[in-house]
Write an enzyme that holds these catalytic residues in place. Structure first.
Site, short mmCIF file in Angstrom:
data_model
loop_
_atom_site.label_atom_id
_atom_site.label_comp_id
_atom_site.label_asym_id
_atom_site.label_seq_id
_atom_site.Cartn_x
_atom_site.Cartn_y
_atom_site.Cartn_z
N SER A 153 -2.58 -33.30 21.22
CA SER A 153 -3.94 -33.44 21.74
C SER A 153 -4.88 -32.79 20.72
O SER A 153 -4.45 -31.97 19.91
CB SER A 153 -4.04 -32.71 23.08
OG SER A 153 -5.39 -32.56 23.46
N TYR A 166 -2.69 -25.59 28.62
CA TYR A 166 -2.48 -26.94 28.08
C TYR A 166 -2.65 -26.92 26.55
O TYR A 166 -1.80 -27.44 25.81
CB TYR A 166 -3.47 -27.92 28.73
CG TYR A 166 -3.39 -29.34 28.19
CD1 TYR A 166 -2.41 -30.22 28.65
CD2 TYR A 166 -4.30 -29.80 27.24
CE1 TYR A 166 -2.34 -31.53 28.16
CE2 TYR A 166 -4.24 -31.10 26.76
CZ TYR A 166 -3.26 -31.96 27.22
OH TYR A 166 -3.20 -33.25 26.74
N1 LIG Z 1 -5.33 -39.35 28.40
C1 LIG Z 1 -5.86 -38.66 27.43
O1 LIG Z 1 -7.10 -38.69 27.24
C2 LIG Z 1 -5.00 -37.81 26.51
C3 LIG Z 1 -5.60 -37.18 25.43
C4 LIG Z 1 -4.82 -36.41 24.57
C5 LIG Z 1 -3.47 -36.27 24.83
N2 LIG Z 1 -2.91 -36.90 25.91
C6 LIG Z 1 -1.46 -36.73 26.10
O2 LIG Z 1 -0.87 -38.01 26.29
C7 LIG Z 1 0.31 -37.90 27.09
C8 LIG Z 1 0.24 -38.88 28.23
O3 LIG Z 1 -0.85 -38.50 29.06
P1 LIG Z 1 -1.57 -39.51 30.07
O4 LIG Z 1 -3.00 -39.37 29.82
O5 LIG Z 1 -0.92 -40.82 30.03
O6 LIG Z 1 -1.28 -38.75 31.44
P2 LIG Z 1 -0.77 -39.25 32.86
O7 LIG Z 1 -1.26 -40.61 33.17
O8 LIG Z 1 -1.07 -38.13 33.79
O9 LIG Z 1 0.80 -39.37 32.64
C9 LIG Z 1 1.60 -38.22 32.50
C10 LIG Z 1 3.03 -38.61 32.73
O10 LIG Z 1 3.83 -37.41 32.68
C11 LIG Z 1 4.69 -37.40 33.79
N3 LIG Z 1 5.04 -36.04 34.21
C12 LIG Z 1 4.19 -35.04 34.53
N4 LIG Z 1 4.87 -33.98 34.95
C13 LIG Z 1 6.20 -34.31 34.92
C14 LIG Z 1 7.39 -33.65 35.26
N5 LIG Z 1 7.40 -32.41 35.77
N6 LIG Z 1 8.56 -34.31 35.10
C15 LIG Z 1 8.59 -35.57 34.62
N7 LIG Z 1 7.48 -36.27 34.28
C16 LIG Z 1 6.30 -35.63 34.44
C17 LIG Z 1 3.90 -38.07 34.89
O11 LIG Z 1 4.75 -38.49 35.92
P3 LIG Z 1 4.18 -38.70 37.41
O12 LIG Z 1 3.15 -39.78 37.30
O13 LIG Z 1 5.37 -39.09 38.17
O14 LIG Z 1 3.58 -37.41 37.82
C18 LIG Z 1 3.24 -39.22 34.11
O15 LIG Z 1 4.12 -40.31 34.03
C19 LIG Z 1 0.37 -36.43 27.52
O16 LIG Z 1 1.25 -35.73 26.66
C20 LIG Z 1 -1.05 -35.95 27.33
O17 LIG Z 1 -1.09 -34.56 27.11
C21 LIG Z 1 -3.62 -37.66 26.76
#
Ligand SMILES: NC(=O)c1ccc[n+]([C@@H]2O[C@H](COP(=O)([O-])OP(=O)(O)OC[C@H]3O[C@@H](n4cnc5c(N)ncnc54)[C@H](OP(=O)(O)O)[C@@H]3O)[C@@H](O)[C@H]2O)c1
Length: 268
Positions: A153, A166
């Protein structure tokens, strides 16, 4: 936006593990990897979401994926070892892992971060990645080539007020990527990290609840880059902290070769 036109089925005969494959970026990545021929192992916490990803992949006629329900908050070493053994026996190979699952924790002043919240973020975002990677390395060593892609991130590269655990966890993720990249410099395994940038997902919504609907990019917009990073066109990328918004120099970067330990590991 990164522009890449992958060859159809370029991931055929590849097995890729995606964590957090039931939602957001991970769900979209799993679908795209399958679209280009990969057998995808869908790891995540919520079985219903994993099943929805599974059904979507099967209905589109892509290779049948596998589901691994696992809560990274509570998983122990034996769970990761068991997973590696299952992959070895059912798929005989693993060609890559997208470490994508993460939790946001509480965005709050440092002194208000509870120990419980800090521990959960570090467990899911850092310790689980460490344990999973450790368990998967013996399998990855047998694949040519293999790729570990960690998800970082912006706040894992430049600290920011109130992003507490985070941000700290993403700095640790970058550290893990760098340590592994240095260790694996002369091996078949490439290691990189990616900052996807602001993307419309549940996590983004939680971080910015008042953000207007017309937010920046969708997970699908990132897929040309994710596909490129798992392709043979990106074999020169190793030890790179990649930013989805800064991809101009990507194709110019060279895999570092100097001063790497070349550890030979006996076949298992
Ligand atoms: N979206 C952004 O703007 C952004 C920006 C920078 C970095 N990121 C990074 O990109 C990655 C994906 O994020 P996203 O935005 O797609 O988030 P998201 O939609 O919240 O997806 C997160 C995923 O992680 C899973 N997860 C969370 N806790 C878990 C656990 N204890 N065990 C197993 N699985 C778990 C969730 O499963 P459940 O749905 O079942 O809870 C979900 O499938 C992350 O590493 C995030 O830090 C995102």
């Amino acid at each position: 936006m990164f522009n890449y036109l992958p060859k159809s089925n370029f991931l055929e005969h590849k097995t890729l593990l995606v964590t957090g494959a039931g939602d957001g970026i991970g769900q979209t990545a799993a679908l795209h990897f399958a679209k280009y021929g990969a057998q995808v192992i869908l790891l995540g916490r919520t079985v219903k979401k994993l099943e929805a990803t599974y059904d979507d992949i099967v209905q589109r006629g892509y290779p049948t994926p596998a589901i691994v329900p696992m809560d990274l908050k509570g998983a122990s070493e034996s769970h990761y070892q068991g997973l590696a053994e299952t992959i070895a026996s059912q798929f005989q190979q693993l060609d890559g892992c997208l470490h994508n699952a993460a939790v946001l924790g509480d965005l709050t002043p440092f002194e208000h971060i509870s120990k419980a919240s800090f521990d959960e973020v570090m467990q899911v975002n850092v310790t689980a990645q460490f344990q999973l990677t450790k368990a998967l390395l013996p399998l990855l060593r047998h694949s040519t080539p293999a790729h570990l892609l960690f998800t970082s991130s912006l706040v894992g590269r430049q600290g920011r007020a109130y992003w507490g655990a985070y941000a700290i966890s993403k700095f640790a993720t970058e550290g893990m990527m760098q340590v592994l990249a240095d260790e694996l410099g002369n091996t078949n395994i490439r290691v990189n990290s990616i900052n996807p940038g602001a993307t419309k997902t549940a996590m983004r919504q939680k971080a910015y609840p008042d953000e207007p609907e017309n937010i920046p990019q969708k997970p699908a917009d990132l897929m040309p880059l994710y596909l490129y990073l798992f392709s043979e066109d990106a074999l020169h990328l190793h030890g790179q902290a990649i930013d989805a918004k800064e991809t101009d120099n990507l194709k110019l970067a060279k895999k570092p070769q100097a001063d790497r330990l070349n550890v030979s590991v006996p076949a298992t």
